[in-house]
Design a protein around this motif. Structure first.
Motif, PDB file in Angstrom:
ATOM      1  N   ALA A  13       0.823  -1.206   0.000  1.00 14.00           N
ATOM      2  CA  ALA A  13       0.000   0.000   0.000  1.00 14.00           C
ATOM      3  C   ALA A  13       0.860   1.260   0.000  1.00 14.00           C
ATOM      4  O   ALA A  13       0.343   2.361   0.033  1.00 14.00           O
ATOM      5  CB  ALA A  13      -0.939   0.001   1.202  1.00 14.00           C
ATOM      6  N   CYS A  14       2.152   1.086  -0.043  1.00 11.86           N
ATOM      7  CA  CYS A  14       3.101   2.209  -0.056  1.00 11.86           C
ATOM      8  C   CYS A  14       3.679   2.327  -1.470  1.00 11.86           C
ATOM      9  O   CYS A  14       4.452   1.464  -1.888  1.00 11.86           O
ATOM     10  CB  CYS A  14       4.202   1.958   0.963  1.00 11.86           C
ATOM     11  N   PRO A  15       3.314   3.373  -2.224  1.00  8.15           N
ATOM     12  CA  PRO A  15       3.811   3.509  -3.602  1.00  8.15           C
ATOM     13  C   PRO A  15       5.339   3.544  -3.688  1.00  8.15           C
ATOM     14  O   PRO A  15       5.921   2.952  -4.588  1.00  8.15           O
ATOM     15  CB  PRO A  15       3.207   4.833  -4.081  1.00  8.15           C
ATOM     16  N   LEU A  16       5.990   4.198  -2.744  1.00  9.07           N
ATOM     17  CA  LEU A  16       7.452   4.251  -2.721  1.00  9.07           C
ATOM     18  C   LEU A  16       8.038   2.858  -2.525  1.00  9.07           C
ATOM     19  O   LEU A  16       8.976   2.456  -3.219  1.00  9.07           O
ATOM     20  CB  LEU A  16       7.917   5.201  -1.613  1.00  9.07           C
ATOM     21  N   CYS A  17       7.455   2.092  -1.599  1.00 12.74           N
ATOM     22  CA  CYS A  17       7.912   0.725  -1.324  1.00 12.74           C
ATOM     23  C   CYS A  17       7.734  -0.162  -2.549  1.00 12.74           C
ATOM     24  O   CYS A  17       8.630  -0.931  -2.903  1.00 12.74           O
ATOM     25  CB  CYS A  17       7.147   0.134  -0.148  1.00 12.74           C
ATOM     26  N   VAL A  18       6.566  -0.052  -3.191  1.00 13.61           N
ATOM     27  CA  VAL A  18       6.281  -0.864  -4.379  1.00 13.61           C
ATOM     28  C   VAL A  18       7.299  -0.553  -5.468  1.00 13.61           C
ATOM     29  O   VAL A  18       7.870  -1.477  -6.074  1.00 13.61           O
ATOM     30  CB  VAL A  18       4.842  -0.616  -4.886  1.00 13.61           C
ATOM     31  N   HIS A  19       7.551   0.725  -5.705  1.00  7.73           N
ATOM     32  CA  HIS A  19       8.505   1.123  -6.742  1.00  7.73           C
ATOM     33  C   HIS A  19       9.892   0.542  -6.464  1.00  7.73           C
ATOM     34  O   HIS A  19      10.523  -0.050  -7.341  1.00  7.73           O
ATOM     35  CB  HIS A  19       8.570   2.647  -6.844  1.00  7.73           C
ATOM     36  N   GLU A  20      10.349   0.697  -5.228  1.00  5.34           N
ATOM     37  CA  GLU A  20      11.682   0.201  -4.861  1.00  5.34           C
ATOM     38  C   GLU A  20      11.757  -1.322  -4.946  1.00  5.34           C
ATOM     39  O   GLU A  20      12.711  -1.877  -5.495  1.00  5.34           O
ATOM     40  CB  GLU A  20      12.046   0.672  -3.451  1.00  5.34           C
ATOM     41  N   MET A  21      10.770  -2.015  -4.423  1.00  2.47           N
ATOM     42  CA  MET A  21      10.793  -3.479  -4.442  1.00  2.47           C
ATOM     43  C   MET A  21      10.715  -4.026  -5.868  1.00  2.47           C
ATOM     44  O   MET A  21      11.385  -5.014  -6.192  1.00  2.47           O
ATOM     45  CB  MET A  21       9.664  -4.052  -3.589  1.00  2.47           C
ATOM     46  N   LYS A  22       9.939  -3.400  -6.737  1.00  2.00           N
ATOM     47  CA  LYS A  22       9.863  -3.831  -8.146  1.00  2.00           C
ATOM     48  C   LYS A  22      11.215  -3.661  -8.823  1.00  2.00           C
ATOM     49  O   LYS A  22      11.614  -4.480  -9.658  1.00  2.00           O
ATOM     50  CB  LYS A  22       8.778  -3.066  -8.909  1.00  2.00           C
TER      51      LYS A  22
END
Length: 119
Positions: A13-22
């Protein structure tokens, strides 16, 4: 799970986290497997703890959290081992972990589309 593969339990649910993990998933060439903790998770992973700090399961089953989790992701991601080596020594790792855990609660989070979340 193949050797030198980690499972990253991250806040989807964290856009920053999703971007980094992807990014890690793409660069990791199969060595970084993502699991969003806002969905189904293994029983041995505490959802709230995983929302509070990144959790990573190593290929031996051990789970590490916080800055150590990032170090393990970088360790298995081609071209990022230098970052793991640079931030692993305790005089660097300990303050970075403290800072990460203090700042993580302030990360951006998406709101539920329908106004009702299961979390």
């Amino acid at each position: 799970m193949k050797q030198d593969t980690v499972i990253a339990y991250y806040d989807g649910a964290c856009p920053l986290c999703v971007h980094e993990m992807k990014l890690y998933e793409r660069r990791g060439q199969g060595h970084v497997v993502l699991q969003d903790v806002t969905g189904e998770i293994p029983e041995d992973i505490d959802r709230q703890a995983a929302l509070d700090a990144l959790h990573v399961r190593l290929d031996n089953g051990q789970v590490v959290t916080g800055w150590a989790a990032f170090i393990e992701i970088w360790r298995v991601t081609p071209g990022m081992g230098w970052l793991a080596a640079l931030t692993s020594p305790a005089p660097i790792r300990v303050p970075l972990d403290w800072l990460y855990r203090k700042l993580a609660p302030y990360r951006p989070r998406r709101k539920c589309a329908d106004g009702a979340c299961s979390l």
